[in-house]
Write a protein that holds these residues in place. Structure first.
Motif, PDB file in Angstrom:
ATOM      1  N   ALA A 270      91.995  30.742  47.091  1.00  0.00           N
ATOM      2  CA  ALA A 270      93.090  31.698  46.915  1.00  0.00           C
ATOM      3  C   ALA A 270      94.359  30.886  46.717  1.00  0.00           C
ATOM      4  N   ALA A 271      95.496  31.564  46.746  1.00  0.00           N
ATOM      5  CA  ALA A 271      96.771  30.865  46.615  1.00  0.00           C
ATOM      6  C   ALA A 271      97.007  29.977  47.831  1.00  0.00           C
ATOM      7  N   ASN A 272      97.696  28.860  47.605  1.00  0.00           N
ATOM      8  CA  ASN A 272      98.152  28.000  48.693  1.00  0.00           C
ATOM      9  C   ASN A 272      99.656  28.135  48.846  1.00  0.00           C
TER      10      ASN A 272
ATOM     11  N   ASP B  47      93.176  34.447  40.459  1.00  0.00           N
ATOM     12  CA  ASP B  47      93.523  35.799  40.914  1.00  0.00           C
ATOM     13  C   ASP B  47      92.361  36.528  41.559  1.00  0.00           C
ATOM     14  N   ALA B  48      91.466  35.756  42.153  1.00  0.00           N
ATOM     15  CA  ALA B  48      90.345  36.300  42.918  1.00  0.00           C
ATOM     16  C   ALA B  48      89.776  35.155  43.739  1.00  0.00           C
ATOM     17  N   THR B  49      89.035  35.449  44.764  1.00  0.00           N
ATOM     18  CA  THR B  49      88.427  34.380  45.552  1.00  0.00           C
ATOM     19  C   THR B  49      87.514  33.547  44.662  1.00  0.00           C
ATOM     20  N   CYS B  50      87.820  32.255  44.573  1.00  0.00           N
ATOM     21  CA  CYS B  50      87.057  31.341  43.701  1.00  0.00           C
ATOM     22  C   CYS B  50      87.016  31.887  42.274  1.00  0.00           C
ATOM     23  N   GLY B  51      88.148  32.404  41.811  1.00  0.00           N
ATOM     24  CA  GLY B  51      88.223  33.021  40.490  1.00  0.00           C
ATOM     25  C   GLY B  51      88.332  32.019  39.359  1.00  0.00           C
ATOM     26  N   ASN B  52      88.577  32.530  38.162  1.00  0.00           N
ATOM     27  CA  ASN B  52      88.550  31.738  36.931  1.00  0.00           C
ATOM     28  C   ASN B  52      89.932  31.731  36.280  1.00  0.00           C
ATOM     29  N   ASP B  53      90.514  30.533  36.125  1.00  0.00           N
ATOM     30  CA  ASP B  53      91.799  30.423  35.433  1.00  0.00           C
ATOM     31  C   ASP B  53      91.613  29.945  33.994  1.00  0.00           C
ATOM     32  N   PHE B  54      90.360  29.903  33.503  1.00  0.00           N
ATOM     33  CA  PHE B  54      90.022  29.508  32.137  1.00  0.00           C
ATOM     34  C   PHE B  54      90.341  28.046  31.837  1.00  0.00           C
ATOM     35  N   CYS B  55      90.435  27.227  32.884  1.00  0.00           N
ATOM     36  CA  CYS B  55      90.685  25.798  32.704  1.00  0.00           C
ATOM     37  C   CYS B  55      89.599  25.026  33.444  1.00  0.00           C
ATOM     38  N   ALA B  56      88.760  24.321  32.688  1.00  0.00           N
ATOM     39  CA  ALA B  56      87.615  23.636  33.292  1.00  0.00           C
ATOM     40  C   ALA B  56      88.019  22.456  34.163  1.00  0.00           C
TER      41      ALA B  56
ATOM     42  N   TYR C  32      97.108  16.683  51.665  1.00  0.00           N
ATOM     43  CA  TYR C  32      96.033  16.274  50.750  1.00  0.00           C
ATOM     44  C   TYR C  32      95.046  15.395  51.513  1.00  0.00           C
ATOM     45  N   PRO C  33      93.744  15.564  51.304  1.00  0.00           N
ATOM     46  CA  PRO C  33      93.099  16.541  50.417  1.00  0.00           C
ATOM     47  C   PRO C  33      92.883  17.885  51.114  1.00  0.00           C
ATOM     48  N   HIS C  34      92.989  18.942  50.342  1.00  0.00           N
ATOM     49  CA  HIS C  34      92.752  20.294  50.833  1.00  0.00           C
ATOM     50  C   HIS C  34      91.487  20.810  50.151  1.00  0.00           C
ATOM     51  N   TYR C  35      90.436  21.013  50.937  1.00  0.00           N
ATOM     52  CA  TYR C  35      89.141  21.367  50.368  1.00  0.00           C
ATOM     53  C   TYR C  35      88.971  22.875  50.224  1.00  0.00           C
ATOM     54  N   SER C  36      88.316  23.241  49.145  1.00  0.00           N
ATOM     55  CA  SER C  36      87.968  24.637  48.891  1.00  0.00           C
ATOM     56  C   SER C  36      86.619  24.944  49.527  1.00  0.00           C
ATOM     57  N   SER C  37      86.423  26.215  49.877  1.00  0.00           N
ATOM     58  CA  SER C  37      85.104  26.637  50.358  1.00  0.00           C
ATOM     59  C   SER C  37      84.274  27.213  49.213  1.00  0.00           C
ATOM     60  N   CYS C  38      84.799  27.121  47.988  1.00  0.00           N
ATOM     61  CA  CYS C  38      84.044  27.558  46.814  1.00  0.00           C
ATOM     62  C   CYS C  38      82.876  26.602  46.583  1.00  0.00           C
ATOM     63  N   SER C  39      81.990  26.947  45.676  1.00  0.00           N
ATOM     64  CA  SER C  39      80.792  26.155  45.414  1.00  0.00           C
ATOM     65  C   SER C  39      81.128  24.683  45.184  1.00  0.00           C
ATOM     66  N   GLY C  40      80.484  23.812  45.919  1.00  0.00           N
ATOM     67  CA  GLY C  40      80.707  22.380  45.783  1.00  0.00           C
ATOM     68  C   GLY C  40      81.828  21.853  46.647  1.00  0.00           C
ATOM     69  N   ASN C  41      82.576  22.734  47.304  1.00  0.00           N
ATOM     70  CA  ASN C  41      83.699  22.343  48.177  1.00  0.00           C
ATOM     71  C   ASN C  41      84.641  21.341  47.515  1.00  0.00           C
ATOM     72  N   PRO C  42      85.160  21.658  46.310  1.00  0.00           N
ATOM     73  CA  PRO C  42      86.044  20.708  45.626  1.00  0.00           C
ATOM     74  C   PRO C  42      87.394  20.572  46.327  1.00  0.00           C
TER      75      PRO C  42
ATOM     76  N   SER D 295      89.732  42.775  33.187  1.00  0.00           N
ATOM     77  CA  SER D 295      90.118  42.726  34.591  1.00  0.00           C
ATOM     78  C   SER D 295      90.743  41.393  34.956  1.00  0.00           C
ATOM     79  N   VAL D 296      90.290  40.300  34.343  1.00  0.00           N
ATOM     80  CA  VAL D 296      90.842  38.985  34.659  1.00  0.00           C
ATOM     81  C   VAL D 296      92.312  38.929  34.318  1.00  0.00           C
ATOM     82  N   PHE D 297      92.715  39.637  33.293  1.00  0.00           N
ATOM     83  CA  PHE D 297      94.096  39.517  32.851  1.00  0.00           C
ATOM     84  C   PHE D 297      95.054  40.337  33.683  1.00  0.00           C
ATOM     85  N   LEU D 298      94.554  41.059  34.670  1.00  0.00           N
ATOM     86  CA  LEU D 298      95.450  41.679  35.632  1.00  0.00           C
ATOM     87  C   LEU D 298      95.796  40.612  36.659  1.00  0.00           C
ATOM     88  N   ILE D 299      96.827  39.857  36.372  1.00  0.00           N
ATOM     89  CA  ILE D 299      97.118  38.670  37.160  1.00  0.00           C
ATOM     90  C   ILE D 299      97.534  39.063  38.574  1.00  0.00           C
TER      91      ILE D 299
END
Length: 324
Positions: free
Chosen positions: A264-266, A248-257, A272-282, A12-16
């Motif tokens: 989501a997309a911007n 390709d999903a809310t707070c999804g995984n691009d396989f890059c640590a 800058y800085p633009h904060y995420s609402s994902c875990s840790g608010n990076p 499913s992840v590879f359905l970009i």
């Protein structure tokens, strides 16, 4: 930066996913005028789904490629370089209906120049990478050389995303030596789509990248805010196995640590800085080439993205034939 969870459902992840987009339209007496996308839009998701529907083995091949990529990265492989970099010959297939769509040699060369700058960290805006990400900004080390330009006059007003432009029997142009040359098709795609790429694992008969002539290179028909050749950089990134930075999903995984989790997309040119609402608010890496921001707002790959790209050129990798 938080290391992202790797073990998602691979298939499913590879359905970009490519975000829906808006067009600037003007309707008068039932006539739609226009044409420049208000938001970046690629069609990789739609194309990949179509290919999976017609090729039952594609999902497994892509999963195998991901496993191979992760193994190579974990082995801390050494890149196979020629004179310091991997060199990729590029064939540009121009399909035109109007004189403007028959883009000039100068416009074609401008796109090759952008690819060389962006993949070798010589782009003038590379130094604009914020201090927070300075430790992970990457020089990928891949050189692109214009090999050939093929031109064909057509009557088509738009080509869509079903790969017709890649098939001579459908009025397009078959790819030339697709296992050793990167084929780019320049045409009017339609639907507000800037471009799309075929990921590693697909058929060589349709392998390559499609870019609308309005968003190709830096001169001629190149149209603001996508007039700096970064659609080409983004799509070639996909061709080299990169995922969208938001996974390709809310707070999804691009396989890059080393890329922060994105909501989501911007779009546009985020402050800058633009904060995420994902875990840790990076702080989001909005300036990454694999986001959807305007050309002027994207100017870096990360080290982990570099590793993903170089892995596919290793022995046994899906694009090893390019590195031999």
């Amino acid at each position: 930066m938080k290391k992202k969870v790797f073990m998602l459902c691979i298939a499913s992840v590879f359905l970009i996913g490519c975000e829906s987009d808006e067009k600037i339209e003007s309707e008068s007496a039932g006539v739609e005028t226009m044409s420049v996308s208000a938001k970046r839009k690629c069609a990789s998701d739609e194309v990949l789904k179509d290919q999976m529907a017609t090729d039952p083995g594609l999902s497994k091949r892509i999963s195998d490629i991901e496993n191979f990529t992760q193994q190579k990265i974990q082995q801390n492989f050494q890149s196979r370089l020629v004179n310091g970099v991997i060199e990729i010959p590029v064939v540009v297939n121009v399909l035109y209906r109007t004189a403007a769509e028959n883009i000039s040699q100068a416009q074609i060369q401008s796109q090759i120049d952008v690819l060389n700058k962006d993949f070798n960290a010589t782009n003038s805006d590379f130094n604009n990478v914020p201090t927070l990400f300075a430790g992970v900004k990457a020089n990928v080390g891949i050189r692109f050389v214009l090999d050939q330009v093929v031109r064909k006059s057509t009557n088509k007003t738009s080509w869509g995303t079903r790969d017709a432009m890649k098939k001579t029997n459908q009025g397009g142009l078959n790819p030339l030596s697709p296992t050793t040359k990167l084929n780019l098709w320049v045409c009017t795609i339609g639907g507000g789509i800037l471009g799309y790429a075929q990921f590693p694992g697909g058929s060589s008969a349709t392998d390559g990248v499609v870019i609308d002539s309005k968003y190709f290179g830096t001169t001629g028909t190149a149209t603001y805010p996508y007039n700096l050749g970064r659609t080409g950089t983004h799509e070639v990134g996909h061709w080299m196995n990169l995922r969208h930075i938001w996974g390709d999903a809310t707070c999804g995984n691009d396989f890059c640590a080393d890329t922060p989790s994105h909501n989501a997309a911007n779009y546009g040119a985020p402050a800058y800085p633009h904060y995420s609402s994902c875990s840790g608010n990076p702080v989001e890496m909005t300036m990454n080439y694999m986001d959807y921001v305007d050309d002027r707002a994207m100017f870096m790959f990360s080290n982990d993205q570099k590793s993903r790209m170089l892995a596919i050129f290793q022995p046994g990798g899906p694009r090893y034939s390019f590195a031999q």
